[in-house]
Design a protein around this motif. Sequence first.
Motif, short mmCIF file in Angstrom:
data_model
loop_
_atom_site.label_atom_id
_atom_site.label_comp_id
_atom_site.label_asym_id
_atom_site.label_seq_id
_atom_site.Cartn_x
_atom_site.Cartn_y
_atom_site.Cartn_z
N ARG A 1 0.83 -1.21 0.00
CA ARG A 1 0.00 0.00 0.00
C ARG A 1 0.86 1.26 0.00
NH1 ARG A 1 -1.74 3.33 3.75
NH2 ARG A 1 -1.13 2.05 5.49
N THR A 2 1.92 1.28 0.82
CA THR A 2 2.77 2.47 0.93
C THR A 2 4.06 2.38 0.13
OG1 THR A 2 3.97 1.62 2.84
CG2 THR A 2 1.93 2.88 3.28
N GLY A 3 4.43 1.18 -0.30
CA GLY A 3 5.69 0.97 -0.99
C GLY A 3 6.88 0.80 -0.05
N LEU A 4 6.64 0.85 1.25
CA LEU A 4 7.71 0.69 2.23
C LEU A 4 8.33 -0.70 2.11
CD1 LEU A 4 9.20 1.73 4.85
CD2 LEU A 4 7.39 0.53 6.12
N ARG A 5 9.65 -0.73 2.12
CA ARG A 5 10.42 -1.98 2.15
C ARG A 5 11.45 -1.83 3.25
NH1 ARG A 5 9.72 -4.99 -2.67
NH2 ARG A 5 8.58 -3.80 -4.23
N THR A 6 11.62 -2.86 4.09
CA THR A 6 12.57 -2.79 5.19
C THR A 6 13.26 -4.12 5.41
OG1 THR A 6 11.14 -3.49 7.02
CG2 THR A 6 10.98 -1.19 6.37
N TYR A 7 14.43 -4.02 6.01
CA TYR A 7 15.15 -5.17 6.55
C TYR A 7 15.56 -4.84 7.97
CZ TYR A 7 16.10 -7.15 1.88
OH TYR A 7 16.01 -7.70 0.63
N PHE A 8 15.45 -5.80 8.88
CA PHE A 8 16.06 -5.68 10.19
C PHE A 8 17.41 -6.38 10.13
CE2 PHE A 8 11.96 -4.49 11.96
CZ PHE A 8 12.34 -3.59 12.95
N LEU A 9 18.45 -5.66 10.54
CA LEU A 9 19.80 -6.20 10.59
C LEU A 9 20.19 -6.36 12.05
CD1 LEU A 9 21.40 -3.83 7.93
CD2 LEU A 9 20.36 -6.08 7.57
N THR A 10 20.70 -7.52 12.41
CA THR A 10 21.07 -7.81 13.80
C THR A 10 22.59 -7.97 13.88
OG1 THR A 10 18.96 -8.92 14.14
CG2 THR A 10 20.70 -9.35 15.76
N PHE A 11 23.18 -7.30 14.86
CA PHE A 11 24.62 -7.33 15.09
C PHE A 11 24.93 -8.22 16.28
CE2 PHE A 11 23.47 -3.45 12.99
CZ PHE A 11 24.46 -3.26 12.05
N ASP A 12 26.20 -8.66 16.37
CA ASP A 12 26.63 -9.41 17.56
C ASP A 12 26.27 -8.59 18.80
OD1 ASP A 12 27.63 -11.43 16.00
OD2 ASP A 12 29.72 -10.79 16.18
N GLY A 13 25.78 -9.23 19.81
CA GLY A 13 25.37 -8.55 21.03
C GLY A 13 23.90 -8.18 21.03
N GLY A 14 23.22 -8.33 19.89
CA GLY A 14 21.78 -8.12 19.84
C GLY A 14 21.29 -6.78 19.33
N ALA A 15 22.19 -5.80 19.12
CA ALA A 15 21.74 -4.51 18.59
C ALA A 15 21.13 -4.72 17.21
CB ALA A 15 22.90 -3.53 18.51
N ARG A 16 20.09 -3.91 16.91
CA ARG A 16 19.43 -4.05 15.61
C ARG A 16 19.32 -2.70 14.91
NH1 ARG A 16 14.00 -6.94 15.58
NH2 ARG A 16 13.42 -5.24 16.97
N LEU A 17 19.43 -2.74 13.60
CA LEU A 17 19.27 -1.58 12.72
C LEU A 17 18.23 -1.94 11.68
CD1 LEU A 17 20.17 1.17 11.48
CD2 LEU A 17 21.92 -0.12 10.25
N GLU A 18 17.26 -1.08 11.51
CA GLU A 18 16.26 -1.26 10.45
C GLU A 18 16.62 -0.32 9.31
OE1 GLU A 18 11.41 -1.36 9.80
OE2 GLU A 18 12.25 -0.31 11.55
N VAL A 19 16.90 -0.88 8.13
CA VAL A 19 17.11 -0.05 6.94
C VAL A 19 15.81 -0.07 6.16
CG1 VAL A 19 19.62 -0.19 6.82
CG2 VAL A 19 18.27 -1.96 5.74
N MET A 20 15.38 1.12 5.73
CA MET A 20 14.05 1.27 5.14
C MET A 20 14.14 2.11 3.88
SD MET A 20 11.94 2.28 8.63
CE MET A 20 12.50 3.96 8.55
#
Length: 127
Positions: free
Chosen positions: A36-55
């Motif tokens: 509907r919005t065209g949004l595409r995302t990935y959640f990236l997980t780093f050692d230690g559990g930190a996460r980054l969402e690229v959108m």
Amino acid sequence: MRIDHFAMYVDDLEGARAFFMKYFGARSGGMYHNPRTGLRTYFLTFDGGARLEVMSRPGLAEWEGSAPRVGYAHLAIGVGGKEAVDGLTERLRADGYSVVSGPRTTGDSYYESCVEGPEGCLVKITE
């Protein structure tokens, strides 16, 4: 309480995903797509559990300029020591990324470098 994740918009979603996987060992979840919005995302997980969402989504506005601005300033990723900071900084430089500063010890005792990552987003590499 803890910060669950940090998110950043990019035009080149696959390029940003590949950058954090290649240089920082991030593991990627599957792509989320909202038709509907065209949004595409990935959640990236780093050692230690930190996460980054690229959108990414259609219609993102470009930011022009190099002066500091209100908002988030950079993403800092710890890589485990001075030698790792030095090595990764040189690897990024050799691969054509702009090293903005360092490696150096800052006035507040951090050993770090700063590179322009995907689409000019600043990424600090720390111990």
